[in-house]
Design a protein around this motif. Sequence first.
Motif, PDB file in Angstrom:
ATOM      1  N   UNK A  79       0.833  -1.210   0.000  1.00 24.94           N
ATOM      2  CA  UNK A  79       0.000   0.000   0.000  1.00 24.94           C
ATOM      3  C   UNK A  79       0.865   1.257   0.000  1.00 24.94           C
ATOM      4  N   UNK A  80       2.020   1.193   0.660  1.00 25.02           N
ATOM      5  CA  UNK A  80       2.949   2.335   0.627  1.00 25.02           C
ATOM      6  C   UNK A  80       3.516   2.494  -0.777  1.00 25.02           C
ATOM      7  N   UNK A  81       3.851   1.377  -1.427  1.00 23.29           N
ATOM      8  CA  UNK A  81       4.333   1.451  -2.814  1.00 23.29           C
ATOM      9  C   UNK A  81       3.255   1.998  -3.740  1.00 23.29           C
ATOM     10  N   UNK A  82       2.017   1.628  -3.491  1.00 24.51           N
ATOM     11  CA  UNK A  82       0.921   2.156  -4.313  1.00 24.51           C
ATOM     12  C   UNK A  82       0.788   3.668  -4.128  1.00 24.51           C
ATOM     13  N   UNK A  83       0.918   4.132  -2.884  1.00 26.70           N
ATOM     14  CA  UNK A  83       0.884   5.583  -2.630  1.00 26.70           C
ATOM     15  C   UNK A  83       1.976   6.273  -3.443  1.00 26.70           C
ATOM     16  N   UNK A  88      -2.308  10.056  -7.017  1.00 30.64           N
ATOM     17  CA  UNK A  88      -1.907  11.368  -7.513  1.00 30.64           C
ATOM     18  C   UNK A  88      -1.144  12.151  -6.448  1.00 30.64           C
ATOM     19  N   UNK A  89       0.084  12.530  -6.749  1.00 31.80           N
ATOM     20  CA  UNK A  89       0.970  13.261  -5.849  1.00 31.80           C
ATOM     21  C   UNK A  89       1.218  12.518  -4.530  1.00 31.80           C
ATOM     22  N   UNK A  90       0.962  11.205  -4.541  1.00 32.47           N
ATOM     23  CA  UNK A  90       1.216  10.415  -3.339  1.00 32.47           C
ATOM     24  C   UNK A  90       2.679  10.412  -2.958  1.00 32.47           C
ATOM     25  N   UNK A  91       3.570  10.361  -3.978  1.00 38.05           N
ATOM     26  CA  UNK A  91       5.010  10.388  -3.709  1.00 38.05           C
ATOM     27  C   UNK A  91       5.398  11.657  -2.960  1.00 38.05           C
ATOM     28  N   UNK A  96       7.037  14.318   1.967  1.00 40.78           N
ATOM     29  CA  UNK A  96       6.876  15.433   2.909  1.00 40.78           C
ATOM     30  C   UNK A  96       6.669  14.893   4.320  1.00 40.78           C
ATOM     31  N   UNK A  97       5.830  13.871   4.444  1.00 36.32           N
ATOM     32  CA  UNK A  97       5.551  13.294   5.764  1.00 36.32           C
ATOM     33  C   UNK A  97       6.785  12.598   6.327  1.00 36.32           C
ATOM     34  N   UNK A  98       7.476  11.847   5.482  1.00 38.64           N
ATOM     35  CA  UNK A  98       8.642  11.081   5.932  1.00 38.64           C
ATOM     36  C   UNK A  98       9.774  12.009   6.370  1.00 38.64           C
ATOM     37  N   UNK A  99      10.076  12.993   5.535  1.00 35.66           N
ATOM     38  CA  UNK A  99      11.131  13.945   5.892  1.00 35.66           C
ATOM     39  C   UNK A  99      10.653  14.971   6.906  1.00 35.66           C
ATOM     40  N   UNK A 264      16.843  15.261  -2.047  1.00 31.09           N
ATOM     41  CA  UNK A 264      17.446  14.163  -1.271  1.00 31.09           C
ATOM     42  C   UNK A 264      16.402  13.521  -0.360  1.00 31.09           C
ATOM     43  N   UNK A 265      15.293  13.027  -0.931  1.00 31.76           N
ATOM     44  CA  UNK A 265      14.176  12.553  -0.087  1.00 31.76           C
ATOM     45  C   UNK A 265      14.506  11.328   0.746  1.00 31.76           C
ATOM     46  N   UNK A 266      15.493  10.537   0.303  1.00 28.27           N
ATOM     47  CA  UNK A 266      15.822   9.311   1.036  1.00 28.27           C
ATOM     48  C   UNK A 266      17.137   9.412   1.801  1.00 28.27           C
TER      49      UNK A 266
END
Length: 428
Positions: A79-83, A88-91, A96-99, A264-266
């Motif tokens: 489900x995270x991969x699907x996001x 739309x704009x899930x990435x 934004x949430x992760x960082x 540098x999101x990751x």
Amino acid sequence: MASGLHDSQVTNPVLRWIDQRLPVVTMIQKEYGVFPTPRNFNYFWNFGALAMINLMIMIATGIFLAMNYTPHTAYAFDSVERIMRDVNFGWLIRYVHMNGASMFFIVVYIHIWRGLYYGSYKAPRELLWMLGVVIFLLMMATAFMGYVLPWGQMSFWGATVITNLFSAIPVVGPTIVTYLWGGFSVDNPTLNRFFSLHYLLPFVIVGVVFLHVAALHITGSNNPLGIEPKGPQDTLPFHPYYTIKDSVGIVVYLAVFAALVFFAPNYLGHPDNYIPANPLVTPAHIVPEWYFLPFYAILRAVPDKLGGVLLMGGAIVVLFFLPWLDTSKVRSLRFRPITRIIFLLWTVNFFVLTWVGAKPAEQPYVLISQICTMFYFAYFLVVLPAMGRFEVAMKLPESISRAVLGAKAGLGGGPIPGAAAAKPMEKA
């Protein structure tokens, strides 16, 4: 004016009608408009506002992600991969949430550092400080549970290691672990519980933040000099002076945030968490997120499991008692030269703990973590109580305005902004 209505001073007819019946505008004007604040704030005082902005970003993006996330061990990773790929704009929302979690901790760590340096925990702000420590603990719990949700390798094994720490508690430890897991291992009930709590706790944080801000507006803000305002000449209205200053800080902060998200999101993540959780394969080196590393290093500094847990918990608990451990009458370390040097060494020590926490549990890293852990606690339990009794502090300024404006404070050249009612001060 009809009986029972609030005597609103708002000129806009629509806002006035609302304010007479629910004086929200009057309250905002009182607490964030004309509210008197010390005139010598530096940019370290921006980080409280930045933390509130970050909290709102995390809640908004978290609600969106929850709409598309499936809290089940068989589907969570997909489900995270699907996001990331199909929504739309899930990435963007996910990055934004992760960082945002990392940015939140950076802001809060600087906010805490400022409080330690300028003595913002001293009377009459003890409860304000303690509420801040509660917020920090809630943040740590929320971040830990959120890190489990993607259900990657580091998520699964991080949850297994950290929840197992509670088993070190005598008598009740194993029972607590069983309740946390919802069974006899980290599995689907654990993921469901963590998802529910991860969604709930940010709103609990909002409630504690409300109390934190309310306590701040009762006692007033501390300032870089650590002395109380002695009159209107020492203060400025919050608006427009500090709303503008905060706005500058927010723009710079969002620029840094955007650079991290888009370029540098990751960078602050762990590559193992892009591998689906596998209970049969243990990662070579299990580490938590970077913002937990100092406390993880303290945990591993002691060979005994219970001792490590007690020390790790004590590293946070000691902050609750800081207002009474620091026996000096002077707040700001600007005027305590010896303690200032030791505190700056303590700051370097904290960064070293962060570095060591990311290293394997082997020599020389274990020895370094033990030395740093001793210095961490020695600062709070030995240095601050002793220095408060023996250190001779530098002379404090007569007032904030005299320190800021020098001999011209309150003399000629027109009134000082925000101090129309102030009496002229004697010539220096």
